[in-house]
Enzyme design. Sequence first.
Site, PDB file in Angstrom:
ATOM      1  N   HIS A 100      19.651   3.097 -10.851  1.00  0.00           N
ATOM      2  CA  HIS A 100      20.920   3.808 -10.735  1.00  0.00           C
ATOM      3  C   HIS A 100      20.823   4.856  -9.620  1.00  0.00           C
ATOM      4  O   HIS A 100      19.787   5.476  -9.431  1.00  0.00           O
ATOM      5  CB  HIS A 100      21.283   4.505 -12.046  1.00  0.00           C
ATOM      6  CG  HIS A 100      21.620   3.562 -13.144  1.00  0.00           C
ATOM      7  ND1 HIS A 100      22.876   3.015 -13.281  1.00  0.00           N
ATOM      8  CD2 HIS A 100      20.877   3.056 -14.147  1.00  0.00           C
ATOM      9  CE1 HIS A 100      22.878   2.214 -14.336  1.00  0.00           C
ATOM     10  NE2 HIS A 100      21.683   2.228 -14.869  1.00  0.00           N
ATOM     11  N   THR A 152       4.874   4.428  -8.701  1.00  0.00           N
ATOM     12  CA  THR A 152       6.005   4.998  -7.971  1.00  0.00           C
ATOM     13  C   THR A 152       5.837   4.879  -6.460  1.00  0.00           C
ATOM     14  O   THR A 152       6.795   5.079  -5.727  1.00  0.00           O
ATOM     15  CB  THR A 152       6.186   6.487  -8.323  1.00  0.00           C
ATOM     16  OG1 THR A 152       5.000   7.193  -7.948  1.00  0.00           O
ATOM     17  CG2 THR A 152       6.467   6.671  -9.810  1.00  0.00           C
ATOM     18  N   LYS A 153       4.606   4.587  -6.010  1.00  0.00           N
ATOM     19  CA  LYS A 153       4.296   4.494  -4.582  1.00  0.00           C
ATOM     20  C   LYS A 153       3.424   3.271  -4.327  1.00  0.00           C
ATOM     21  O   LYS A 153       2.834   2.715  -5.252  1.00  0.00           O
ATOM     22  CB  LYS A 153       3.571   5.757  -4.115  1.00  0.00           C
ATOM     23  CG  LYS A 153       4.427   6.998  -4.228  1.00  0.00           C
ATOM     24  CD  LYS A 153       3.703   8.219  -3.737  1.00  0.00           C
ATOM     25  CE  LYS A 153       4.627   9.439  -3.904  1.00  0.00           C
ATOM     26  NZ  LYS A 153       3.956  10.671  -3.650  1.00  0.00           N
ATOM     27  N   LYS A 170     -10.391   4.667  -7.959  1.00  0.00           N
ATOM     28  CA  LYS A 170     -11.518   4.312  -7.093  1.00  0.00           C
ATOM     29  C   LYS A 170     -11.222   2.994  -6.379  1.00  0.00           C
ATOM     30  O   LYS A 170     -10.255   2.306  -6.707  1.00  0.00           O
ATOM     31  CB  LYS A 170     -12.816   4.208  -7.884  1.00  0.00           C
ATOM     32  CG  LYS A 170     -12.843   3.098  -8.932  1.00  0.00           C
ATOM     33  CD  LYS A 170     -14.187   3.113  -9.655  1.00  0.00           C
ATOM     34  CE  LYS A 170     -14.251   2.005 -10.699  1.00  0.00           C
ATOM     35  NZ  LYS A 170     -15.551   1.966 -11.350  1.00  0.00           N
TER      36      LYS A 170
END
Length: 173
Positions: A100, A152-153, A170
């Site tokens: 959204h 999120t990345k 790691k």
Amino acid sequence: MKKFRYNFIVLIETFSQFVFKLPRFTFFNKLKEIYLKLWGNKVGKDNVFYPGIFIMPPKNMKLGSNIDFAKDVLITTKGGIEIGDRVLIGYSSKILTSNHKIPSNRKRIFTSGHTNSKVIIESDVWIGSNVIILPGVSIGEGSVIAAGSVVTKDIESYSIYAGVPAKKIKDRN
């Protein structure tokens, strides 16, 4: 016209749920691959679809071979998704390609619309149980995402990530 569109979407959701509730016998997995191909998707061979996965809409996908979709995996595909070969997707994980919009000036969220962004998961990736992958993320080859993480990345190749939000733990040797 709006009611017809709504009913058509509900019909597709219902039929897709029926198809993906079938057991993971080889015959039914082939049937699920054919179903996705009928929607215009590119689908490799020997993928395993556990019962209860939910893919909506069942299009905008490019799937490699030997992908294992565990039980209750949810995938939204409006933004598009590419998954490489030999990928394990753990129980109840969610791969989201749409979200959204947050409207400006305190306007209503309900009518603000959506943003769509492609998710790319390269080959030889292991996504643990209950992982959430947000729109626009790329996950590099050979990576491991720990159970319960929120991605999120972008994820580097041959690395292990965990947490909320997912952070690099790691490198994989």
